[in-house]
Structure formats: structure tokens, C-alpha cells
Write a protein that holds these residues in place. Sequence first.
Motif, mmCIF file in Angstrom:
data_model
loop_
_atom_site.group_PDB
_atom_site.id
_atom_site.type_symbol
_atom_site.label_atom_id
_atom_site.label_comp_id
_atom_site.label_asym_id
_atom_site.label_seq_id
_atom_site.Cartn_x
_atom_site.Cartn_y
_atom_site.Cartn_z
ATOM 1 N N LEU A 31 97.838 46.906 -15.581
ATOM 2 C CA LEU A 31 98.264 46.201 -16.795
ATOM 3 C C LEU A 31 98.574 44.732 -16.500
ATOM 4 C CD1 LEU A 31 100.635 48.907 -18.314
ATOM 5 C CD2 LEU A 31 98.400 48.223 -19.195
ATOM 6 N N GLU A 32 98.004 43.866 -17.320
ATOM 7 C CA GLU A 32 98.252 42.430 -17.152
ATOM 8 C C GLU A 32 99.729 42.079 -17.345
ATOM 9 O OE1 GLU A 32 96.331 39.895 -16.311
ATOM 10 O OE2 GLU A 32 94.294 40.674 -16.455
ATOM 11 N N ARG A 33 100.468 42.905 -18.079
ATOM 12 C CA ARG A 33 101.893 42.593 -18.280
ATOM 13 C C ARG A 33 102.655 42.643 -16.957
ATOM 14 N NH1 ARG A 33 105.098 47.183 -21.438
ATOM 15 N NH2 ARG A 33 103.415 47.203 -22.978
ATOM 16 N N ARG A 37 100.193 36.081 -14.347
ATOM 17 C CA ARG A 37 99.507 35.398 -15.453
ATOM 18 C C ARG A 37 99.851 36.057 -16.788
ATOM 19 N NH1 ARG A 37 92.922 36.157 -15.731
ATOM 20 N NH2 ARG A 37 92.839 38.408 -15.798
ATOM 21 N N GLY A 38 99.998 37.365 -16.774
ATOM 22 C CA GLY A 38 100.384 38.074 -17.994
ATOM 23 C C GLY A 38 101.769 37.652 -18.452
ATOM 24 N N LEU A 42 102.936 35.726 -21.884
ATOM 25 C CA LEU A 42 103.970 36.276 -22.771
ATOM 26 C C LEU A 42 105.091 35.266 -22.980
ATOM 27 C CD1 LEU A 42 104.204 39.968 -21.456
ATOM 28 C CD2 LEU A 42 103.209 39.194 -23.612
ATOM 29 N N ILE A 57 108.911 42.610 -22.862
ATOM 30 C CA ILE A 57 108.758 41.400 -22.054
ATOM 31 C C ILE A 57 109.795 41.386 -20.928
ATOM 32 C CG2 ILE A 57 108.824 38.878 -22.107
ATOM 33 C CD1 ILE A 57 107.624 39.047 -24.908
#
Lengths: 369, 493
Positions: A31-33, A37-38, A42, A57
Motif C-alpha cells: 500500500l502506498e499509504r 511518497r504516499g 496525503l 492518515i
Amino acid sequence: MTREELIHQVYTCATCGYCRFGCVVYNETGLERHTVRGRMLLLKKVLEGELPLDDRIVDSIYMCAQCQNCTINCPTGIDFVEMSEALRDELFRQGKIPDSARMVADVLTNYGNPYAQAADEKGAWLPSKYAEPKKSPNLFFVSCTSAYPLNRVAKSILRVLEKIEYDFTVLGGEEYCCGNPLIRLGEHEKSQEMINKNTENFRKLGVKRIFTACPGCYRTLLNHYSSEFKIQHITQFLLDLVEEGKIKFKEFPKKIVYFDGCDLGRHCGVYEEPRELLKAIPKVELVEFEYNRENAPCCGGPLLGGAPDLAKKIAEKTLREAHDLGVDMMVTSCGTCFLAFMEAAKVSSIQVQIRDLPMLLPPLVEKGE
Amino acid sequence: MTHQEVLELSQIVGEERITSDEIDLLLHSGDLAPLPESLRNIYGIKLPDTLVFPQDVEQVSAVLKFANQKDIPVTPRGAATTATGAAIPVEGGIAMDLFRLNEIVEFNPQDEYITVGAGCPWKRIIDFLENRGFQLGGYPSSAPSATVGGWFGAGASAGVGVPQYGPAGEQVISMEVVLPDGKIYNTGPRESWLFIGSEGTLGVICEVTLKIYPKPERKFFMYDFDSIDAGVKALDGLWRLKPYFLTTINSGLASMLNEVGMHMSSKPLIIVGMVGGDEESLKTRWRSVEKACMEGSFLGEKPAEEEWENRFKVGLSFKTLGPSLMALEIRIPVPELLPLLNELEDILRNERWGVETLQGDHGTVCAVIYMLADEREKVAFLNKFSYIITAARLAFKHKGFLFGVGLHNTSHMNALHGEAFHFMRLIKNKIDPREIMNPSKTVQVRMPFFMLAMSMGMMRGVPGLVLFGMELASYLPLGLLRFGLGLMGEGIK
């Protein structure tokens, strides 16, 4: 890091995704989160008012072992570990930290250690002759990890020091947490209290040189304590003794791979001393992981509290690689790494002998000249 | 997609490999170019409905079969490290992240090939091979993140290794591709070319078998030149020597790099490169390098090697000066670099800019034009954004091509390809009649050229007005905007 600097970093991120390469969390979840960079994207949305700073977040900020592998690869030099300390500080003030982090922080402030053990038990494992801290220029800072779950490591160090009749002291029950976990969580006020208490004790005993087996303590003592003390990790300290001829080792014909923990490695730049110490043992054959030194992956240990299953999966990857190298044992010099690998080994079919470096030494040590 | 369809899909890939959380959809549907919300609206971009991480080729096939039956768009993605919008799902539907296909499947040093999953980042393969005495025939300059499938999807036409071994597609021994109807198809070297550069519009590349080469002795060189003319002349000699790595940095870029603590020469052009070979052939090649660079000054092997070590970072390391960056990529023949750089001096005189070239195949370079920007200053940023159309014009003028098509460059396709463009569309219609694969990209124009030219022109002239229009557009319902686009464009599904 000021708010302006923080915002500048958010906009500096090139979203190139190089941070994904060595990130053990991302490489499990995909998951990019969970990538820098994620998180930057955000935070940009939060700054521009397009997203609220909600639990998802906050979780993405905390779902990070702070191993700093992303910084090694980042072309624009974004240091997420430094950023996240500032972010967590802010979140702490806003009362927005995740429950798991809140629990850890509560345990730390109530017990003075991350293992929810009674503070006066911290010296319980010590032989009676160490019950009262004596005056000495040399202090063995035991650390919570070596005092509670891993006193095998602390006992090994005592035996080594006794064997070579080295003059040192320990604080026992009067040793407080170095402050590291609270600093990582963003709770700076309480951590400073711990730092002050410890410093007072060091001065009382006339301590000049402090050595510890815990890289987290080493990093904190080095960066957050007064520079009047000479701070060493146990591997640096023992290597000094080897070079001074005060310690010699018996033969140990084993094939060993050394695992670089993040606190000692990327955060403090200590890569060669543990290897030199292992090489000082006759007949040890030292091999390397595909990614080692500043490129070493994280063990997953810092996530054992917040995301235990994920942490074990991460640690298991390293176990598998060690197994594929066909080594007799994997040696680390960090209690957190050691615990993470032990936890992973419990639930994994992969069997590799794991040792924290000091544990190897007592049977091998001989007093030098 | 309906709730029921998402449920069915989760049964295909497994609950832990699908998410419809808005945050994940947002993060897995962008690329390198920051697209403001209002611009997303003008394009009529819908967020994907769901994001899947298939874990093997069978799951990719099952997802495509399902999507084809239900007429749901699917947009595959690797690391999304282009800025053309190729990886952006425009029509909603399924975003397919190939992350889990990231294994090194087989390494065969005897027969000199390696089989890798499409989601594997190039750097992992490079490191793996270097540690075992081999090298690849080509890889991208964004190797720490760019994936195997992503780079081949984008064309793989400039990068490290390419000037020596030719376009990276020539390194492909075979590919495992899933067609839009779910059929798993193993290509040979020849059919692989159909999918190389197709930007995910014809199918999903899942696995690639690549030729590998024993790692030779290497020598690194770095020269600077008193004039661009002399530098380009040297470059024209150097690419013919088939170096493994060849790149140039102009003085504008060098000055930005110096500002962030590097130590580059301040002369008009710097050339960095590397040649390989056995002891004997290396001597000969080295002499040829010296001959080609007669008019330059040699800056030493060690600094050159440091540039090589730094090869993935150079193009971004100065970004903090922006802190945003506009990057325009065009492919042109080497001799055209001289007029291009001269022309840029004039066009970009009010900007802080620099150019890096990476050698491509057949004597072309990929020229990356960097411009410092700050996306927070919206009007000024729009003004810079309009250079996208300038880049297309320059590519065209200098006998070149855009580095990728994706979403933002589709309107130039007709001009650049002529008849061939229609041929490409025939292929697309044959392979993907329901247009589920990455719709509105590459061969489907989404925004007519006159609209693009007009809006870019206005961005240059009256950016404030464009900004007002964009803000206004963000208040209009997406359905209405898409209806309007459908009347004018051709790429609305």
C-alpha cells in the motif's frame, strides 16, 4: 524541524517512489499509504484542505519502523524519520496518536520501561554484589531490554567483564529508561525527565565512559545526553579491549551472517565494529546478506507492539535469507532485532540459530595481557 | 462498479488483496505529475472504484475475464514513474497494482537469461545480477522504483545499457501477457514488441524473460566542453562506440546540482559515460573515447564512477530548490541537441532550467528538460504547465518524438504518427473490442488538439483566466463535464 521545513519537505517529494525499494512495511502490504511518497501526498492534501487529518492518515504516519532505509534511496534527501518525529510531536499535542501508540506511551510513563515491569525490579537479575551502584569511571548501561526480557545478554556481558577483571559499575534499579521510545512517539516532556534523572546518577558515580548493548539506548545517549560522557556500543567497547590486548578469544569454527540493525547502523553509522569483533574470533567465517550495512532491511522489531503479525512477517523474510545462505547462525547486536527474529522463528517453519552478539562471548573469552 | 461486483472481485483475488478505501484509491491512481483537483475534473477523471493486487498471472487473468464480461475498465500500474498520465485510471473501474508479481522467478547463468515478475523493481534485478557477475542489457534511470512491466509498457527506449545493446525490447526472450479477455499468452521475441510501448492498453505484462550478459571490466569517463557545439560533436562520436552508459548534463542543470552540494563543472556541457570489455578491447575502446572527446577536458575516472553510482538520483537531487519541478521528456537524434539547447536558451530565458540527456537507441537521446517551479503559486505554475505543448512542438521540429503518450500527449498522436496511428487503433479494436484496457490512453484521444492548444496558449497569456475556468469546472458536476468532453473528444468510455 520547523513547520516551514516540514511543509517544504512535503512539496519537495518527487513522488518517484524510490522510498518503496527498501521499505519493509510497504514490501509486505503493497500500500502506498505506507510509503513516504504516499504520506507526502496525503499530507499535501491535508495542507491544501482536501483531506481531514483523520485516523487513516495518522495510522499511515505511525505504520513505520523508522528504520530510515527510505532516506538512503531518496534522491531529494527527504528524512522521514526526522519528519515523523516532528509530526508525531504535533499529533501528540493534538491528542491524535493511535491507540496502540497511546498504550505504549502510557506504559512508558507509568512504569518507566516499555515492558510494563516494576521499576524496582530492574536490577532483580543482578548478582547481589552489584546491588549497590559503586563509584567508577566506567558504566554498563544495561537498558530495559537487557534488564527484563533479555537479561541473557546482560548476564553475558557481566561474565565477560568479570573474566577480564574490568572495573565498572551498573545502576541496577536506579537506571531509568534512556527516553528513546518516548522520543520516537513524540512525547518529549516525559523523555526529558528520564534523561535528567539518568544524567544525575551518572554524575553522582563519577562516570566518564558509558557502554550499552542496546542500540536504541546508544543512539539516545549519543544524541540526547550531555557530551561529557564517552558513549560506546558494546561492540565498540569490546573491540577497543581486543585492540588493547585485554581480551582474547578461543576458536569458534562457525559460519556466521551479521545482521545490521537500524539504530546502530543507519542511525549511528556503526557497521564495521561488530564485524571486526566477530572477525577477531579465530575460525569464524563471516558472510554477508545481499543487502547489508546502510542498505540492510529493517528487522520489523519496532512494529512488534503496534502490528505484531506484520512485524513477524517482516522478520521472517530475513530468517529465510539467512537460512538460504546456509549459515550456522545469524548474529545481530540489537535486542529488538533479536526479539523480532525469535518471535518470527516461533511461528515460522524456518529454523536458524539467532544470537545477540554478546551472548556468544562468555565461553570464548580469555583474559589478555 | 456495483457493490455486488466489488464483492465478486474480492472473491477472485482474496479479501486481503482488494481495497476500496478512498485514500488507497487516491494514492494508487496518480503518477509523477501533480494534477490539481480542478485539472482532474477538466479531464473528467473518475477515481477507480476499487484497487486490486493480484498475486499471480492466474489472478490477473481471472480479473480481466471478469472485467471483460462486465465491461469494467482496468488500468494496470507499476510504480507510476512517468508523468504522461499513462497509469492514471481515467474511467473509474479497477486499478490493478502489479506489486505482488515482484519475484525473481528464475536465474539461469548457463543459458544467460533471467525471468522476473512484472512488478519487480529494476534495481532488485540489477543488484542481484551484479552480485553474481552479470548485467542487464537495459534498464531505466528510475530503477529503484520503476518496475519491469511498467518500463516495457512505457516503451523502454532510453536508459542504461540501451546505447550498447539497443532498445530494451531486444533483450526480451519471451513475455507472459494476459489479454483483455483473460487469455494467458506467451510471446516470443517478435510478438513481445506489440506490448512494448502499448502503455497497458492491449493487455497486462505479467512476466518477462530477459537476456543477461557476463559483467565485463568497466571504465568510466567524464569530460567537460567549452561549447555545446563541441560537446554534441563528441556525443555524436561516442554513441557510435556503443557505451553501456552515456549521459550529458548542461550548465543549467550543473548549477542547480552544485547548489545542493554536488561539485559539477560549470562549463556548457558535461558528458559522463562508461564502456565495458575485456582487458584488450577495453584499451581500444578507451582510445576511441579519448579520440571522440578530443575537444573536451578529462575530469577523471573516480568522479565519473561517482556519477555512475549516483545515476538514479541526479535528475531529482536538486528538486528541493523548487520545491516543485516541471520535467518534459522528448526523444531526438543526437545532432538535434545543439539547436534544441540553443532554442531552449531563448524560450526559457525567464525560468531556472537545465537539461539532462540519457542515451537511447539508434543514436537518439532522451532529453529531459527540468524547470524549477512551485505548485503552490498557482498562476505561475499554470504558466509553466503550458510548456507541455512547447515540448511537443520541439520534439516535432527536431525530428523527434515524445517520450511517452499516456493521457496528456494523445492529442499529438495523429500529427506524430500519421497513417500509423490508425493502424494502431485497428490493433486496439481487434484485441480489446470492449475497450476495457486502460481506456482514454495512447490511441484514444481524450481532448482534441485545438482545445489543448487553446488552453495552453491561454495559460501562457492569461493564466488567471484559465485558473478561474478551472476553479469553475471543479464546481460543475463530473457527469456534465464528461458529457461535454464526449461531444468533443473521442476517448470517453
